[in-house]
Design an enzyme around this catalytic site. Structure first.
Site, PDB file in Angstrom:
ATOM      1  N   CYS B  84       0.821  -1.214   0.000  1.00  0.00           N
ATOM      2  CA  CYS B  84       0.000   0.000   0.000  1.00  0.00           C
ATOM      3  C   CYS B  84       0.856   1.266   0.000  1.00  0.00           C
ATOM      4  O   CYS B  84       1.409   1.613  -1.035  1.00  0.00           O
ATOM      5  CB  CYS B  84      -0.987  -0.031   1.164  1.00  0.00           C
ATOM      6  SG  CYS B  84      -2.335   1.137   0.979  1.00  0.00           S
ATOM      7  N   HIS B 178      -2.982  -5.585   1.316  1.00  0.00           N
ATOM      8  CA  HIS B 178      -2.374  -5.841   2.629  1.00  0.00           C
ATOM      9  C   HIS B 178      -2.428  -7.306   3.025  1.00  0.00           C
ATOM     10  O   HIS B 178      -3.292  -7.699   3.817  1.00  0.00           O
ATOM     11  CB  HIS B 178      -3.129  -5.047   3.703  1.00  0.00           C
ATOM     12  CG  HIS B 178      -3.029  -3.576   3.569  1.00  0.00           C
ATOM     13  ND1 HIS B 178      -1.933  -2.861   3.993  1.00  0.00           N
ATOM     14  CD2 HIS B 178      -3.889  -2.672   3.061  1.00  0.00           C
ATOM     15  CE1 HIS B 178      -2.121  -1.576   3.752  1.00  0.00           C
ATOM     16  NE2 HIS B 178      -3.294  -1.421   3.183  1.00  0.00           N
ATOM     17  N   GLU B 180      -0.690  -8.631   5.114  1.00  0.00           N
ATOM     18  CA  GLU B 180      -0.425  -8.665   6.563  1.00  0.00           C
ATOM     19  C   GLU B 180      -1.705  -8.533   7.399  1.00  0.00           C
ATOM     20  O   GLU B 180      -1.675  -8.747   8.605  1.00  0.00           O
ATOM     21  CB  GLU B 180       0.587  -7.565   6.944  1.00  0.00           C
ATOM     22  CG  GLU B 180       0.066  -6.132   6.931  1.00  0.00           C
ATOM     23  CD  GLU B 180       0.044  -5.485   5.537  1.00  0.00           C
ATOM     24  OE1 GLU B 180       0.224  -6.220   4.538  1.00  0.00           O
ATOM     25  OE2 GLU B 180      -0.164  -4.256   5.459  1.00  0.00           O
TER      26      GLU B 180
END
Lengths: 307, 198
Positions: B84, B178, B180
């Protein structure tokens, strides 16, 4: 380039795109971590905040110190004001709705506000309920004074928690009180078994599942910022040292003598909160901070709004 | 292997957790550190630029001298991944938002990005994505950038709505989304495997 769902161009069926999920809402809050979110009342202030390194701005008609001074009923800001600020910056824009006023919140979502603060700084609209935040696509941040209050808001769908502190006072003691309360309540849950956690859940009026989750995580399950009375770089660093994930600065910047300098210094302080050498450097020559208020002299304590 | 996550601002702990998981899964020994000073990057074999605000993170990279260090590390063939905001910072060319905010990109990957390409937070979304070399993953886009164009050695490995959302160039990897924020550590694993190559 705006996101345009032109059915002829979309290679995926629309059902396969999910918006407003808990992951997206909490994820947005996670992107703010380690950052400073600044209250702004016009496009010029918004640009100053962005330039200083703010991660987001809170669009308001008046900063809390002025709301406090003006008295009367404080409501959602004028949509024109909010749109002016949205147009001025590339970083996320947040705005405040009154506690329980889900229509103000719907209007803010419609305007394209990135996160809604269901805030005690405005006059509450509902004597019984906070907003059912799960019904919204955009995420919410809510204030809390203790663990029970934080978990009730999370249960309602808040994606981010901030301390209530005492907004518009430039006095950090209440933000410290709330942060310390929440942290100490979390620490106490550590070694408890289910029966004990159940008793705590009843005592603090919060859902058992969330109490259990906090006991295991040893932190709130969402991002936790400090707010309400932060006026100097040292205040901001103090809140970070006490375990906040980031800070909101309301009146502290644009009620100071030199807002540009103060804004930059507070951002520096949050990024270097554990380095007294840098903190000393950035605290130099900022001019006067906002004039503070003694909590015991206040007629209205904003933190007592909501439950 | 030492992996450093740039830790000024953004979803740092999420990346640390995911990298540790990927290392465990792949049986890679070593450590993951949060890097807030230039010296934290010493000896790192791979670096991750997290999600957050690209305007904020770029200011810190410059002030700390870590921008120079990262360019040096890329030149030495170290792996760098950006998600991002990190994806924006890796690009050579930004859009008018990047220019307007005077955001200094690291300029490491031959690609042009469009900040906030999919809209505001209201329009943020999750979707299933096909990523070359990995397969289907659940991708979370939050006020995400898009990769409009790549050239040179940079190559798009996933697209959404005709726009690039993942790209690689040697050991560098840029993701609009993302990984994560999910429970799937395959993207991190792929990055680490690639970074560990001689």
């Amino acid at each position: 380039m705006p996101f345009n769902l032109d059915m002829n161009k979309v290679p995926y069926s629309v059902e396969r795109i999910n918006r407003g999920t808990e992951r997206i809402k909490r994820g947005f809050a996670a992107m703010q971590k380690g950052g400073v979110i600044m209250d702004v009342t016009n496009s010029e202030q918004a640009s100053i905040a962005e330039e200083a390194g703010a991660v987001a701005v809170m669009a308001l008609e008046r900063v809390p110190a002025d709301i406090r001074a003006a008295g009367g009923v404080a409501r959602m800001a004028d949509p024109e004001k909010i749109l002016e600020i949205i147009d001025a910056v590339t970083i996320p824009v947040m705005a405040k709705a009154r506690i329980g006023h889900f229509v103000e919140a719907q209007i803010l979502q419609e305007l394209g506000v990135d996160m809604i603060d269901e805030s005690e700084v405005l006059t509450p609209a509902d004597p019984f309920y906070h907003i059912d935040k799960e019904q919204f696509t955009v995420p919410f941040v809510c204030g809390a004074r203790n663990l029970g209050e934080a978990l009730r808001r999370i249960f309602e769908g808040a994606a981010m928690i901030r301390t209530k502190g005492e907004a518009g006072t430039g006095n950090v003691i209440e933000a410290v009180r709330h942060q310390r309360m929440i942290m100490s309540e979390i620490h106490k849950l550590k070694a408890m078994d289910d029966e004990e956690l159940f008793a705590v859940s009843r005592e603090i009026q919060a859902p058992f599942e969330l109490v259990k989750e906090v006991s295991e995580l040893q932190r709130l399950p969402v991002v936790n910022f400090a707010a309400g009375g932060i006026a100097t770089p040292a205040d901001a660093a103090l809140m970070m040292r006490l375990g906040s994930d980031g800070v909101f600065v309301g009146s502290g910047i644009f009620k100071s003598q030199n807002p540009e300098k103060m804004a930059r210094a507070i951002v520096e302080a949050v990024h270097n909160y554990d380095d007294p050498k840098i903190l000393a450097e950035v605290s130099k020559g900022l001019g006067e901070a906002m004039k503070g208020l003694e909590i015991s002299d206040l007629e209205t304590k904003l933190q007592e709004r909501g439950w | 292997m030492k992996v450093a996550v740039i830790a000024f601002q953004g979803d740092v702990s999420e990346h640390i957790r995911m990298t540790e998981e990927a290392m465990k899964e792949l049986g890679i020994g070593g450590s993951v550190v949060a890097a807030r000073r230039r010296k934290d990057l010493e000896g790192a074999d791979a670096v991750i630029l997290p999600g957050g605000e690209s305007t904020t993170i770029s200011k810190r990279l410059r002030a700390s001298g870590m921008d120079e260090k990262l360019r040096e590390m890329a030149g030495e063939g170290k792996g760098i991944m950006g998600t991002c905001a990190g994806c924006i910072l890796l690009a050579k060319k930004g859009d008018e938002e990047v220019e307007k905010t005077d955001t200094k990109l690291l300029g490491l990957m031959d690609m042009e990005i469009d900040r906030n390409a999919f809209g505001r937070q209201r329009e943020s979304f999750e979707t299933e994505l096909n990523v070359e070399g990995i397969g289907k993953i659940n991708a979370v886009f939050i006020r995400a950038p898009a990769i409009l164009r790549t050239w040179g050695d940079c190559r798009t490995i996933s697209e959404f709505e005709g726009m690039g959302v993942a790209a690689v160039q040697g050991k560098l990897m840029a993701l609009s989304f993302h990984p994560e924020l999910t429970d799937d550590c395959r993207m991190h694993g792929e990055f680490l495997k690639n970074a560990a190559k001689d």
